[in-house]
Write a protein that holds these residues in place. Sequence first.
Motif, PDB file in Angstrom:
ATOM      1  N   ASP A 180       2.051  -2.243   0.874  1.00 53.12           N
ATOM      2  CA  ASP A 180       1.155  -1.207   0.930  1.00 53.12           C
ATOM      3  C   ASP A 180       0.204  -1.754   2.119  1.00 53.12           C
ATOM      4  O   ASP A 180       0.092  -0.467   3.215  1.00 53.12           O
ATOM      5  CB  ASP A 180       0.471  -0.793  -0.138  1.00 53.12           C
TER       6      ASP A 180
ATOM      7  N   TYR B 260      -1.788   7.319   3.527  1.00 56.03           N
ATOM      8  CA  TYR B 260      -0.794   7.839   3.064  1.00 56.03           C
ATOM      9  C   TYR B 260      -0.657   9.660   1.818  1.00 56.03           C
ATOM     10  O   TYR B 260      -0.094   9.770   1.492  1.00 56.03           O
ATOM     11  CB  TYR B 260      -0.789   7.333   1.816  1.00 56.03           C
TER      12      TYR B 260
ATOM     13  N   HIS C  46       0.833  -2.868  -4.185  1.00 58.28           N
ATOM     14  CA  HIS C  46       1.709  -3.140  -4.006  1.00 58.28           C
ATOM     15  C   HIS C  46       2.086  -3.509  -2.961  1.00 58.28           C
ATOM     16  O   HIS C  46       1.852  -3.364  -2.180  1.00 58.28           O
ATOM     17  CB  HIS C  46       3.006  -1.660  -3.539  1.00 58.28           C
TER      18      HIS C  46
ATOM     19  N   HIS D  18      -1.205   4.208  -6.490  1.00 52.02           N
ATOM     20  CA  HIS D  18      -1.913   4.266  -4.980  1.00 52.02           C
ATOM     21  C   HIS D  18      -3.121   4.617  -5.789  1.00 52.02           C
ATOM     22  O   HIS D  18      -4.452   3.959  -5.487  1.00 52.02           O
ATOM     23  CB  HIS D  18      -0.814   5.158  -4.066  1.00 52.02           C
TER      24      HIS D  18
HETATM   25 ZN   LIG Z   1       2.686   1.516  -2.684  1.00 56.67          ZN
END
Ligand SMILES: [Zn+2]
Length: 258
Positions: free
Chosen positions: A14, A171, A11, A112
Motif C-alpha cells: 500500500d 486510492y 497491506h 484501507h
Molecule cells: Zn491495500
Amino acid sequence: MPLDILAIAAHRDDVEQTCGGTLLKMAQRGHRTGILDLTQGEMGTRGTAEDRRQEAEKAAEILKVSWRQALDIPDGRVENTWENRLRVARVIRELRPRVVILPYWQGRHPDHYTASILGYEACFVAGLAKLDVKRALGPRQLAFSQAASTAEMTEELLPHRPFKIIYATLYYDIRPTFVVDITEQFEARFQSLMAYQSQYSDQEAGKDLFPAEAEIRARTEAMARFYGLLGGVTYAEPFLQREVGLVEDLMLIPVKSV
Ligand SMILES: [Zn+2]
C-alpha cells in the motif's frame, strides 16, 4: 532510535503505491522513515505471507526506510478494536515519529479506510499519559509476530503523540490539499512496487484481477503525472491535511496560479 516519519498502512505494498516516493525523498533529505503494515497479506490471491514479507523487505531497502514491521491483524479483517488501537499505539510510543502518514478515510477496500480511523485513534491513545500500553495489552499480546524479548516487554514506553498526521489520498478520488514532488524518486518508487514479484509479475493466477506489468507502469505514471500537473512538477504524490496551511511569507508560497 526514534523515527521522524512513520507511514501506517493496511497491506504490504500500500505504502509503495500511495506514498513511497515521498518516503524515499524524506530519507534522502536525512529524515528517519519507517513503515508499519497492519497485516501480513495471507489472504492475497497471489503468493504467501512469507513471499510478501521478503518482498516488503526488498521494497523497504529501495525506499531507504530505517524500520519496517508488520503486525498480524488478520488480512481482510482490519478492525478498529481497542486491542488493535493499543497495538498500533505501542509501536507509535516505541518509534516516536513526529509525522504519521495514514491512508485516506474513505475508499473501496474496508481495510484501507478502517486503517485510517484505527491509525488516527491509535495516535491519540499513544499520547494518553496514564495509559500503560503494555499492561493493557497483557504479556501475550506482543506487537509483532516475532516474539519480543522479556527485556523489551518490561522496558518503559513513555506516552507520545505525533505532531502531524497527514493522509495519503491516492486510492481515493479526492482533491489533495498538497502534493509532494517525487520527480526524482519516481523510478525508484516504481521499482519498490515491482519488488512485489508475487503480486505484479505477469502470471496465470488472478489474471483477470491483476493488470499486466506494462499496464501497471502506465497507470502508476498517469497518476503521478496527474498529481504532478496539479503541483506544477512532473511527478507527485497526493496528500490531505485536515488543518489549514500556515504561511509566514507570501513570497514563498509555491504552485503558480495563472
Ligand atoms: Zn491495500
